[in-house]
Design a protein around this motif. Structure first.
Motif, short mmCIF file in Angstrom:
data_model
loop_
_atom_site.label_atom_id
_atom_site.label_comp_id
_atom_site.label_asym_id
_atom_site.label_seq_id
_atom_site.Cartn_x
_atom_site.Cartn_y
_atom_site.Cartn_z
N ASP A 189 0.81 -1.22 0.00
CA ASP A 189 0.00 0.00 0.00
C ASP A 189 0.84 1.27 0.00
O ASP A 189 0.30 2.36 -0.17
CB ASP A 189 -0.94 0.01 1.21
N GLY A 190 2.15 1.14 0.22
CA GLY A 190 3.01 2.31 0.15
C GLY A 190 3.42 2.88 1.50
O GLY A 190 3.76 4.07 1.58
N LYS A 191 3.44 2.07 2.54
CA LYS A 191 3.84 2.58 3.87
C LYS A 191 5.28 3.07 3.85
O LYS A 191 5.59 4.15 4.38
CB LYS A 191 3.68 1.48 4.93
N SER A 192 6.18 2.29 3.27
CA SER A 192 7.59 2.67 3.26
C SER A 192 7.81 3.96 2.47
O SER A 192 8.58 4.82 2.89
CB SER A 192 8.44 1.54 2.67
N THR A 193 7.14 4.09 1.33
CA THR A 193 7.28 5.31 0.53
C THR A 193 6.78 6.51 1.31
O THR A 193 7.40 7.58 1.29
CB THR A 193 6.49 5.17 -0.78
N GLN A 194 5.66 6.35 2.00
CA GLN A 194 5.12 7.43 2.80
C GLN A 194 6.09 7.83 3.93
O GLN A 194 6.33 9.01 4.18
CB GLN A 194 3.78 7.02 3.41
N TYR B 133 9.01 9.71 2.48
CA TYR B 133 8.60 11.07 2.17
C TYR B 133 8.65 11.95 3.42
O TYR B 133 9.17 13.07 3.40
CB TYR B 133 7.20 11.05 1.58
N LEU C 232 -3.80 3.82 4.68
CA LEU C 232 -3.54 3.66 3.25
C LEU C 232 -4.35 2.50 2.70
O LEU C 232 -4.76 1.59 3.44
CB LEU C 232 -2.05 3.40 3.01
N LYS D 15 -2.81 4.59 -4.96
CA LYS D 15 -1.96 4.89 -3.81
C LYS D 15 -1.89 6.38 -3.49
O LYS D 15 -1.48 6.75 -2.38
CB LYS D 15 -0.54 4.36 -4.05
N LYS D 16 -2.25 7.22 -4.43
CA LYS D 16 -2.13 8.66 -4.17
C LYS D 16 -3.27 9.19 -3.31
O LYS D 16 -3.23 10.36 -2.90
CB LYS D 16 -2.06 9.44 -5.48
N SER E 211 5.36 10.89 -6.33
CA SER E 211 6.43 11.01 -7.31
C SER E 211 6.78 12.48 -7.56
O SER E 211 7.76 12.78 -8.22
CB SER E 211 6.03 10.34 -8.64
N GLU F 182 12.74 5.68 -8.09
CA GLU F 182 11.96 6.52 -7.17
C GLU F 182 12.81 6.98 -5.99
O GLU F 182 12.75 8.15 -5.58
CB GLU F 182 10.74 5.74 -6.66
#
Length: 419
Positions: free
Chosen positions: A140-145, A148, A281, A307-308, A322, A387
């Motif tokens: 779901d994008g936890k690491s990317t969040q 950030y 998320l 995911k956004k 991104s 990314e």
């Protein structure tokens, strides 16, 4: 055929059923009396006339009931057909276009936008001055969040991650990336963080109530409940949740499920509710919109955004990670009279990845560097995702090292003397 109201149809059906069963019952009784009347039993012989008369009378009653049932059936034509047609008529009236139907249509309208939409979760977190509980499923994008946040939140960033891969946190100073030694190393670091928290209490009491920014720390714990196995985890999260705000010690805890037990806070669910901003998320956000906020429209809006789109407490948020926003992980270097292109080590601390980018930029001044170029030209970046490289570009630009151009997968970095 006359259209019947559902209540009238029910009365007619009841009358028909009574008449039909009465006719069959009368026939059975009549046959029974007739069999007794013709019996040779001497005990009933004297009642033979009465029995035969009663049999005829009962048979007549049955005949009339049968006739009544036949008339009811004829008046209704085919009762089953009437029932079906009346039900269809009632359903047609109920499903005509109404305000309720319009709401259903709006719920799946892709152009619908929530009124309380936010676009900067970090601004929201800084405004409410709370810690962060980041919840989402695998992918779901936890690491990317979290990454950030690490480039935008401000202050010193410390990451607890026992499963980090090379390049995951390339912009974080190596001493602040804890987890290569497994849970024992994280447990020790949590103990040291508690000691630092106590030092900030003494500082506020003896020096100043305002803690300097140089002592501010933002801890990222990836992820619970794995880290909950550390002996210091429960006290680490409880103490920071309760007193960390005034001492500028903030934490972000990642987990797949939004329960107090997952965050080592079993029995202290109120701490999670009052001291943390919940960022949900993926499906966690959709479920929250449907069950807690009772908003099918919001649920559908989250689904169509990928995911956004996610939830920050009760506020829907739309953010394309991104395109990194403007912010500073560290204070930019102060202006001086030096003509040297390379910042002094006292002003900037560069890791090997940032140093490689800076070296390339200084030897190709004015040229735009893309993530793909780094991946193809040097082995250092071979295993780093595009990314993550763009994250480094943005983080360096935020610190006054070069500048970025473009957005999304077209974002690049270039060196400029005057920035």
């Amino acid at each position: 055929m006359t259209e019947l109201h559902p209540s009238q149809l029910s009365q007619h059906l009841q009358m028909y059923a009574r008449a039909k069963w009465s006719s069959w019952g009368s026939l059975a009784i009549s046959l029974g009396l007739l069999s007794l009347g013709v019996s040779s039993d001497k005990s009933v012989k004297q009642f033979k006339t009465w029995l035969l008369g009663a049999s005829v009378a009962t048979l007549e009653v049955g005949r009339r009931q049968r006739h009544t049932a036949k008339l009811l059936q004829e008046s209704l034509l085919d009762i089953d057909q009437v029932s079906r047609l009346n039900f269809q008529s009632w359903m047609n009236k109920q499903t005509q276009p109404t305000a309720q139907l319009a709401v259903t249509v709006n719920a799946i309208n892709p152009n619908w936008q929530p009124e309380n939409l936010i676009t900067d979760p970090i601004e929201y977190v800084n405004r409410v001055q709370k810690h962060v509980a980041l919840v989402g499923g695998t992918g779901d994008g936890k690491s990317t969040q979290a990454q950030y946040f690490s480039t935008r939140i401000g202050g010193q960033v410390v990451v607890y991650d026992v499963d980090s891969a090379k390049g995951d946190w390339a912009w974080v100073p190596p001493d602040n990336l804890i987890g290569d030694g497994g849970l024992p190393e994280v447990n020790k670091a949590m103990g040291e963080a508690l000691d630092h928290l106590e030092k900030m209490r003494v500082y506020r009491k003896t020096v100043s109530k305002d803690v300097p920014q140089e002592f501010a720390i933002f801890y990222i714990a990836e992820e619970f409940p794995v880290l909950a196995d550390c002996d210091n985890a429960r006290e680490w999260i409880r103490q920071h949740a309760k007193v960390g705000r005034k001492r500028k010690q903030f934490i972000m805890c990642l987990a797949q499920n939004d329960t107090a037990a997952n965050f080592a806070l079993e029995g202290d669910a109120d701490i999670l509710d009052t001291c943390f901003v919940r960022i949900r998320l993926g499906k966690k956000a959709q479920d929250y919109a449907r069950t807690a906020l009772k908003s099918p429209q919001l649920e559908q809006w989250l689904k169509t955004g990928g995911k956004k789109r996610f939830m920050v407490d009760d506020c829907p948020c739309e953010l394309d990670l991104s395109t990194w926003g403007m912010g500073a992980m560290q204070e930019p270097p102060s202006t001086n009279d030096s003509t040297n292109d390379t910042p002094t080590t006292s002003q900037q601390t560069l890791n090997e990845y940032e140093q490689a980018i800076l070296t390339w930029g200084q030897s190709h001044a004015g040229e735009l560097l893309k993530a793909r170029t780094l991946q193809q030209s040097t082995r250092l970046f071979a295993d780093v995702s595009a990314e993550d490289i763009r994250i480094m570009f943005r983080a360096m630009a935020d610190r006054g090292l070069g500048e970025v151009e473009g957005v999304s997968d077209r974002l690049g970095w270039k060196w400029a003397k005057e920035v």
